[in-house]
Design an enzyme around this catalytic site. Structure first.
Site, PDB file in Angstrom:
ATOM      1  N   GLU A   1       0.855  -1.185   0.000  1.00 35.92           N
ATOM      2  CA  GLU A   1       0.000   0.000   0.000  1.00 35.92           C
ATOM      3  C   GLU A   1       0.891   1.235   0.000  1.00 35.92           C
ATOM      4  OE1 GLU A   1      -3.162   2.428   2.791  1.00 35.92           O
ATOM      5  OE2 GLU A   1      -3.184   0.237   2.881  1.00 35.92           O
TER       6      GLU A   1
ATOM      7  N   ASP B   1      10.353   7.062  -0.065  1.00 39.69           N
ATOM      8  CA  ASP B   1       9.836   7.156  -1.428  1.00 39.69           C
ATOM      9  C   ASP B   1       9.544   5.762  -1.997  1.00 39.69           C
ATOM     10  OD1 ASP B   1       9.210   7.849  -3.999  1.00 39.69           O
ATOM     11  OD2 ASP B   1      11.216   8.520  -4.545  1.00 39.69           O
TER      12      ASP B   1
ATOM     13  N   ASP C   1      -1.981  12.291  -3.239  1.00 41.86           N
ATOM     14  CA  ASP C   1      -2.026  13.745  -3.328  1.00 41.86           C
ATOM     15  C   ASP C   1      -2.508  14.143  -4.722  1.00 41.86           C
ATOM     16  OD1 ASP C   1      -1.448  16.521  -3.497  1.00 41.86           O
ATOM     17  OD2 ASP C   1       0.107  16.288  -1.967  1.00 41.86           O
TER      18      ASP C   1
ATOM     19  N   LYS D   1      -3.945  22.017  -8.622  1.00 39.26           N
ATOM     20  CA  LYS D   1      -3.667  23.092  -9.571  1.00 39.26           C
ATOM     21  C   LYS D   1      -3.063  22.516 -10.847  1.00 39.26           C
ATOM     22  CE  LYS D   1      -2.968  26.616  -6.019  1.00 39.26           C
ATOM     23  NZ  LYS D   1      -2.032  27.616  -5.443  1.00 39.26           N
TER      24      LYS D   1
ATOM     25  N   ASP E   1     -10.858  11.064  -5.067  1.00 41.19           N
ATOM     26  CA  ASP E   1     -12.105  11.830  -5.063  1.00 41.19           C
ATOM     27  C   ASP E   1     -11.993  13.073  -5.945  1.00 41.19           C
ATOM     28  OD1 ASP E   1     -10.256  12.633  -2.927  1.00 41.19           O
ATOM     29  OD2 ASP E   1     -11.730  14.187  -2.484  1.00 41.19           O
TER      30      ASP E   1
ATOM     31  N   THR F   1     -13.193   6.459   5.176  1.00 38.97           N
ATOM     32  CA  THR F   1     -12.447   7.253   6.141  1.00 38.97           C
ATOM     33  C   THR F   1     -13.111   8.611   6.354  1.00 38.97           C
ATOM     34  OG1 THR F   1     -11.044   8.245   4.457  1.00 38.97           O
ATOM     35  CG2 THR F   1     -10.312   6.135   5.387  1.00 38.97           C
TER      36      THR F   1
ATOM     37  N   PHE G   1     -11.673  11.335   5.789  1.00 42.19           N
ATOM     38  CA  PHE G   1     -11.261  12.095   4.605  1.00 42.19           C
ATOM     39  C   PHE G   1     -12.257  11.895   3.467  1.00 42.19           C
ATOM     40  CE2 PHE G   1      -9.039  12.311   0.546  1.00 42.19           C
ATOM     41  CZ  PHE G   1      -8.373  13.524   0.629  1.00 42.19           C
ATOM     42  N   GLU G   2     -12.635  10.652   3.224  1.00 39.60           N
ATOM     43  CA  GLU G   2     -13.569  10.367   2.136  1.00 39.60           C
ATOM     44  C   GLU G   2     -14.960  10.902   2.456  1.00 39.60           C
ATOM     45  OE1 GLU G   2     -15.072   6.652  -0.694  1.00 39.60           O
ATOM     46  OE2 GLU G   2     -13.731   6.275   0.994  1.00 39.60           O
TER      47      GLU G   2
END
Length: 232
Positions: free
Chosen positions: A63, A115, A138, A142, A174, A209, A211-212
């Protein structure tokens, strides 16, 4: 400089984030990180000895971007047959995941900080991963920052090369334009085949979550994509 070197210099799997750990997170880090965590930048050269680290041979699921660990801990608990490997750069998030792992008594979860591109390039052998998940990376909303998004052709080619035949890469976002980009990039990778006609139905097993939920309240629809690795 090789194409892999060029890719590693131009695309990374994270954005640097600050933030201090809480007292509880710091204590969890001291207790459990030496056993359950490693820094990607300090790994020895060559493939990571995952069987030795987990203490068993089992399919490995990677993940990328575990965030605060809410989803990761629950999914690892639901699949004890997997060696679940989570990669994240945000230290408080990894520390929170250690707390969640302790609370759930997880034995099948290991954490890497750094990373994921370096991890895949240097430390994961081709054709070995049983699955990969990238949930809500992320979005770099923009337009001038879209080049910084993780899901681009070079990265997906690298990711596909590390999946075993039949393994699934599962993405979710999303952000509508990022979802479109993901679908285009994955569809163009010859080693991957969409398991669905366009978007995948949202799986019941993927936790919702905070966030979602907030994205839903703000009118953003979450999209899932599931592509399977085909033979060369």
């Amino acid at each position: 400089m090789t194409p892999t070197d060029e890719h590693r210099r131009s695309v990374v799997s994270f954005v640097h984030r600050g933030g201090r750990m809480t007292v509880g997170q710091a204590r969890a880090w001291e207790r459990r990180w030496p056993e359950l965590g490693r820094l990607i930048g300090e790994l020895p050269d060559g493939p990571l000895d995952l069987a030795g680290w987990f203490g068993r041979e089992a399919p490995v699921l990677l993940e990328i971007g575990s965030g605060m660990g809410e989803t990761t801990a629950r999914l690892a608990a639901a699949a004890p047959e997997l060696n679940y490997l989570a990669v994240e750069v945000y230290q408080p998030g990894l520390a929170q995941l250690l707390l969640r792992a302790e609370a759930l008594g997880l034995a099948n979860l290991r954490l890497l900080r750094g990373d994921a591109v370096d991890l895949l390039t240097r430390h994961i052998e081709p054709g070995t991963l049983a699955g990969m998940r990238i949930f809500f990376p992320d979005p770099w909303p923009k337009k001038r920052h879209h080049k910084r998004r993780l899901v681009q052709p070079d990265f997906i080619a690298l990711a596909a090369s590390r999946l075993a035949p039949g393994a699934v890469i599962h993405l979710a976002t999303d952000w509508a334009d990022y979802a479109d980009q993901m679908l285009e990039v994955l569809s163009a990778e010859p080693r991957l085949r969409n398991q669905h006609d366009g978007w995948a139905p949202r799986p019941d097993w993927r936790p919702v979550t905070k966030f979602e939920s907030r994205a839903d309240e703000e009118g953003r629809i979450s999209r899932d994509l599931m592509f399977v690795r085909v033979t060369d």
